[in-house]
Design a protein around this motif. Structure first.
Motif, PDB file in Angstrom:
ATOM      1  N   GLY A 143       0.793  -1.229   0.000  1.00  0.00           N
ATOM      2  CA  GLY A 143       0.000   0.000   0.000  1.00  0.00           C
ATOM      3  C   GLY A 143       0.820   1.271   0.000  1.00  0.00           C
ATOM      4  O   GLY A 143       0.423   2.275  -0.606  1.00  0.00           O
ATOM      5  N   LYS A 144       1.971   1.247   0.660  1.00  0.00           N
ATOM      6  CA  LYS A 144       2.794   2.457   0.746  1.00  0.00           C
ATOM      7  C   LYS A 144       3.339   2.884  -0.608  1.00  0.00           C
ATOM      8  O   LYS A 144       3.749   4.036  -0.789  1.00  0.00           O
ATOM      9  N   ASN A 145       3.322   1.962  -1.574  1.00  0.00           N
ATOM     10  CA  ASN A 145       3.836   2.271  -2.916  1.00  0.00           C
ATOM     11  C   ASN A 145       2.730   2.494  -3.935  1.00  0.00           C
ATOM     12  O   ASN A 145       3.012   2.689  -5.113  1.00  0.00           O
ATOM     13  N   MET A 146       1.465   2.440  -3.488  1.00  0.00           N
ATOM     14  CA  MET A 146       0.343   2.554  -4.423  1.00  0.00           C
ATOM     15  C   MET A 146      -0.120   3.996  -4.603  1.00  0.00           C
ATOM     16  O   MET A 146       0.027   4.836  -3.708  1.00  0.00           O
ATOM     17  N   SER A 147      -0.712   4.260  -5.750  1.00  0.00           N
ATOM     18  CA  SER A 147      -1.309   5.567  -6.011  1.00  0.00           C
ATOM     19  C   SER A 147      -2.657   5.657  -5.305  1.00  0.00           C
ATOM     20  O   SER A 147      -3.202   4.628  -4.859  1.00  0.00           O
ATOM     21  N   LYS A 148      -3.201   6.845  -5.227  1.00  0.00           N
ATOM     22  CA  LYS A 148      -4.522   7.033  -4.615  1.00  0.00           C
ATOM     23  C   LYS A 148      -5.576   6.202  -5.343  1.00  0.00           C
ATOM     24  O   LYS A 148      -6.444   5.594  -4.717  1.00  0.00           O
ATOM     25  N   GLU A 149      -5.483   6.167  -6.660  1.00  0.00           N
ATOM     26  CA  GLU A 149      -6.454   5.412  -7.461  1.00  0.00           C
ATOM     27  C   GLU A 149      -6.369   3.908  -7.169  1.00  0.00           C
ATOM     28  O   GLU A 149      -7.390   3.225  -7.063  1.00  0.00           O
ATOM     29  N   GLU A 150      -5.162   3.413  -7.045  1.00  0.00           N
ATOM     30  CA  GLU A 150      -4.981   1.989  -6.735  1.00  0.00           C
ATOM     31  C   GLU A 150      -5.527   1.650  -5.354  1.00  0.00           C
ATOM     32  O   GLU A 150      -6.163   0.604  -5.167  1.00  0.00           O
ATOM     33  N   LEU A 151      -5.297   2.525  -4.398  1.00  0.00           N
ATOM     34  CA  LEU A 151      -5.812   2.308  -3.042  1.00  0.00           C
ATOM     35  C   LEU A 151      -7.339   2.361  -3.035  1.00  0.00           C
ATOM     36  O   LEU A 151      -7.994   1.553  -2.362  1.00  0.00           O
ATOM     37  N   ASP A 152      -7.900   3.286  -3.792  1.00  0.00           N
ATOM     38  CA  ASP A 152      -9.366   3.390  -3.900  1.00  0.00           C
ATOM     39  C   ASP A 152      -9.968   2.080  -4.400  1.00  0.00           C
ATOM     40  O   ASP A 152     -10.989   1.610  -3.890  1.00  0.00           O
ATOM     41  N   GLN A 153      -9.341   1.492  -5.394  1.00  0.00           N
ATOM     42  CA  GLN A 153      -9.858   0.258  -5.986  1.00  0.00           C
ATOM     43  C   GLN A 153      -9.862  -0.893  -4.993  1.00  0.00           C
ATOM     44  O   GLN A 153     -10.690  -1.803  -5.070  1.00  0.00           O
ATOM     45  N   LEU A 154      -8.958  -0.832  -4.011  1.00  0.00           N
ATOM     46  CA  LEU A 154      -8.878  -1.894  -3.005  1.00  0.00           C
ATOM     47  C   LEU A 154      -9.770  -1.618  -1.796  1.00  0.00           C
ATOM     48  O   LEU A 154      -9.806  -2.415  -0.860  1.00  0.00           O
ATOM     49  N   GLY A 155     -10.468  -0.480  -1.815  1.00  0.00           N
ATOM     50  CA  GLY A 155     -11.359  -0.152  -0.712  1.00  0.00           C
ATOM     51  C   GLY A 155     -10.680   0.517   0.451  1.00  0.00           C
ATOM     52  O   GLY A 155     -11.155   0.440   1.593  1.00  0.00           O
ATOM     53  N   VAL A 156      -9.560   1.215   0.197  1.00  0.00           N
ATOM     54  CA  VAL A 156      -8.835   1.932   1.244  1.00  0.00           C
ATOM     55  C   VAL A 156      -9.385   3.357   1.335  1.00  0.00           C
ATOM     56  O   VAL A 156      -9.291   4.121   0.372  1.00  0.00           O
ATOM     57  N   ASN A 157      -9.954   3.703   2.464  1.00  0.00           N
ATOM     58  CA  ASN A 157     -10.619   5.002   2.603  1.00  0.00           C
ATOM     59  C   ASN A 157      -9.617   6.157   2.628  1.00  0.00           C
ATOM     60  O   ASN A 157      -8.518   6.041   3.179  1.00  0.00           O
ATOM     61  N   ASP A 158     -10.017   7.270   2.038  1.00  0.00           N
ATOM     62  CA  ASP A 158      -9.205   8.488   2.050  1.00  0.00           C
ATOM     63  C   ASP A 158     -10.043   9.630   2.596  1.00  0.00           C
ATOM     64  O   ASP A 158     -11.252   9.703   2.358  1.00  0.00           O
ATOM     65  N   SER A 159      -9.420  10.497   3.347  1.00  0.00           N
ATOM     66  CA  SER A 159     -10.136  11.625   3.954  1.00  0.00           C
ATOM     67  C   SER A 159      -9.130  12.655   4.436  1.00  0.00           C
ATOM     68  O   SER A 159      -7.931  12.366   4.576  1.00  0.00           O
ATOM     69  N   LEU A 160      -9.625  13.851   4.695  1.00  0.00           N
ATOM     70  CA  LEU A 160      -8.787  14.887   5.278  1.00  0.00           C
ATOM     71  C   LEU A 160      -8.586  14.670   6.771  1.00  0.00           C
ATOM     72  O   LEU A 160      -7.749  15.315   7.399  1.00  0.00           O
ATOM     73  N   THR A 161      -9.371  13.763   7.354  1.00  0.00           N
ATOM     74  CA  THR A 161      -9.322  13.585   8.799  1.00  0.00           C
ATOM     75  C   THR A 161      -9.072  12.134   9.164  1.00  0.00           C
ATOM     76  O   THR A 161      -9.207  11.224   8.345  1.00  0.00           O
ATOM     77  N   HIS A 162      -8.673  11.923  10.391  1.00  0.00           N
ATOM     78  CA  HIS A 162      -8.517  10.574  10.960  1.00  0.00           C
ATOM     79  C   HIS A 162      -8.700  10.733  12.465  1.00  0.00           C
ATOM     80  O   HIS A 162      -7.844  11.292  13.142  1.00  0.00           O
ATOM     81  N   VAL A 163      -9.823  10.253  12.974  1.00  0.00           N
ATOM     82  CA  VAL A 163     -10.152  10.463  14.396  1.00  0.00           C
ATOM     83  C   VAL A 163     -10.550   9.144  15.042  1.00  0.00           C
ATOM     84  O   VAL A 163     -11.515   8.499  14.631  1.00  0.00           O
ATOM     85  N   ASP A 164      -9.789   8.753  16.066  1.00  0.00           N
ATOM     86  CA  ASP A 164     -10.059   7.518  16.803  1.00  0.00           C
ATOM     87  C   ASP A 164     -11.144   7.733  17.855  1.00  0.00           C
ATOM     88  O   ASP A 164     -11.180   8.797  18.499  1.00  0.00           O
TER      89      ASP A 164
END
Length: 410
Positions: free
Chosen positions: A359-380
Motif C-alpha cells: 500500500g505504501k507504494n500505491m497511487s490514490k487510485e490503486e488504493l481506492d480500488q482496493l477499498g482503502v478510505n481516504d479523507s482529510l481527517t482521521h479520528v479515533d
C-alpha cells in the motif's frame, strides 16, 4: 516538573526509541508552550544523539481560544503559505517529528463548532502532503504527552493542582514504562508481545470481524484482501524502526471502505479539538455513517462526520485488551493518545496505506480500488468494554473467537 532522572529517561526513550533519530537528521518538535521545559530536554537529548538540528514549533492554546472567539470569520478558511512551507519542507527533507499532545479537553466548549471545523479542514487540505507522508511511514514520527495544569485537573478534579499534576506524571511514566530499570529493554519485550497478537490475526486473514457488547454495539466490519495488522513498532520505507505512539497497547489494521454494517456505541468520551463528545453512537450501512447520536457534542460530531466524503467512513480497526495496563489503571484521560490504548477503538476518516500489502507504494487510485478510505481527517474513538465479543470470520466462513469478555480469546 517531576524527578529529573525520570524526565531524562523519558526524553531519551522518545528520541532513541520513539523517533529513532539518525545521525545528521533534523528533528521537528510540536509543543504547547506549557510544555517548553520538557521540549527543551528532548532537544538536548536529540543533539547529543546526533541530530543535525532541532526545530520547535510552539502552540498557545489560550491564544487559539481568543482567536476563535474574536477573529473575523474569513481567517478560519486561510492557511499561511509560510506555515505550509514549514511542514512540507521538513517532511521532504526527511526530518523526524515529535508531537507533544497535552491540551485542555474542554478548551473550546464555548466556541462555535463551525469555526473549529473550518480550521481543521483548511489545515488538513494545506498539509495533505505532510500527513500522507507520515501515514505512509515516509518519515519517523512519535506522539507523546506530559501533564498541563488544565488537563491534569480534568483527569483528577478532586486533587489540588499540584497533586493533580503529580498524579498525572506518575500515571504517564507508568504507561510509557519509564519507571522500569531499563525502559528500552521493557519496550523491546512489549513490542514482541504485540507482534504475537498481530501475527495471529495476519495468519488468519479474517474477511469479517463481528462485534457485540451490552452497550448496544452490534457491528460487522469487512476487511480487504491482503490487509496487514501492525502493532508496537513500525518501519519507514527506508527500514528505520520507530514507535508512532507512546504509550501504545494496540494492534491495528484498515477496514474495507464499504464494509461496515450495524451500530457501534462509544465507551469513553472523545476529546476532539477542545470539545468533548460523549455517549455517542454511529450507525453504518455499506460502510457509511447513515445515522448518529450524541448526548453531548452532537454538533461537533456532525461537523466531524461531514468534513468530507471519506469522513463518514471508517479508516482504522484497532484491538486492545480490556485487561491491559492503561485500562487497569481505571483513569479516564480525556486524551485519545491514552484512552485509545485502554480500549478497542475505531477511527473514522483516512486509512493507513501501510495496512495493506504494498500500500505504501500505491497511487490514490490503486488504493481506492482496493477499498482503502481516504479523507482529510482521521479520528479515533473508543468502543471497548469488559464484555466485548469479537468473532473473526474467514473467507471460508469459519468463525473463530478473537475477543471474549473484553480480551483476546487466543
Amino acid at each position: 516538573m517531576m524527578d529529573h532522572i525520570l524526565l531524562e529517561k523519558y526524553a531519551d526513550l522518545i528520541v532513541k526509541t520513539g523517533v529513532n533519530i539518525q545521525q545528521g537528521q533534523t528533528l521537528v518538535i510540536f509543543s504547547p508552550i506549557e510544555c517548553a521545559p520538557f521540549a527543551r530536554t528532548i532537544a538536548e537529548v536529540a543533539y547529543q544523539t546526533g541530530a543535525r538540528d532541532v526545530v520547535i514549533s510552539w502552540k498557545d492554546e489560550l491564544f487559539s481560544k481568543i482567536r476563535f472567539l474574536q477573529a473575523p470569520e474569513e481567517v478560519f478558511e486561510e492557511f499561511p503559505e509560510w506555515q505550509k512551507a514549514f511542514y512540507t519542507s521538513y517532511v521532504k527533507e526527511g526530518a523526524a517529528f515529535i508531537s507533544i499532545a497535552a491540551s485542555d479537553p474542554e478548551l473550546l466548549k464555548d466556541v462555535n463548532p463551525d469555526r473549529v471545523a473550518k480550521v481543521q479542514k483548511t489545515s488538513n487540505i494545506a498539509l495533505k502532503e505532510y500527513r500522507e507522508r507520515l501515514m505512509s511511514n515516509k518519515n519517523t514520527w512519535c506522539v507523546v504527552s506530559i501533564p498541563t495544569q488544565s488537563w491534569a485537573k480534568k483527569v483528577f478534579p478532586h486533587l489540588s493542582e499540584d497533586e493533580a499534576i503529580k498524579a498525572l506524571w506518575e500515571a504517564i511514566f507508568k504507561t510509557v514504562r519509564v519507571e522500569e530499570e531499563d525502559p528500552v529493554a521493557a519496550w523491546d519485550q512489549h513490542k514482541k508481545n504485540l507482534k504475537v497478537s498481530a501475527e495471529f490475526l495476519n495468519n488468519h486473514q479474517f474477511k469479517f470481524l463481528r462485534y457485540k457488547n451490552s452497550l448496544g454495539t452490534e457491528l460487522e466490519i469487512e476487511l480487504p484482501a491482503d490487509h496487514i495488522w501492525l502493532g508496537g513498532s513500525e518501519y519507514t520505507t527506508e527500514g528505520i524502526e520507530f514507535i508512532a505512539n507512546m504509550p501504545t497497547e494496540e494492534v491495528f489494521t484498515l477496514p474495507k471502505k464499504t464494509g461496515a454494517n450495524g451500530i457501534v456505541v462509544s465507551s469513553m468520551p472523545l476529546n476532539y479539538n477542545g470539545n468533548l463528545i460523549e455517549n455517542f453512537s454511529l450507525t453504518f450501512k455499506k460502510g457509511k455513517v447513515v445515522e448518529f447520536t450524541a448526548e453531548k457534542g452532537y454538533e461537533v460530531l456532525k461537523k466531524l462526520i461531514e468534513t468530507d466524503e471519506g469522513s463518514a467512513y471508517l479508516g482504522e480497526v484497532a484491538l486492545v485488551p480490556y485487561d491491559s495496563p492503561i485500562s487497569n489503571a481505571k483513569i479516564l484521560y480525556f486524551n485519545t493518545l491514552f484512552d485509545e490504548n485502554a480500549s478497542c477503538h475505531l477511527a473514522i476518516g483516512k486509512a493507513y496505506p501501510i495496512c495493506i500489502k504494498d500500500g505504501k507504494n500505491m497511487s490514490k487510485e490503486e488504493l481506492d480500488q482496493l477499498g482503502v478510505n481516504d479523507s482529510l481527517t482521521h479520528v479515533d474513538f473508543m468502543i471497548g468494554t469488559h464484555d466485548l465479543e469479537i468473532i473473526g470470520v474467514t473467507s471460508a466462513g469459519k468463525e473463530i473467537p478473537v475477543f471474549k469478555n473484553g480480551n483476546f480469546a487466543f
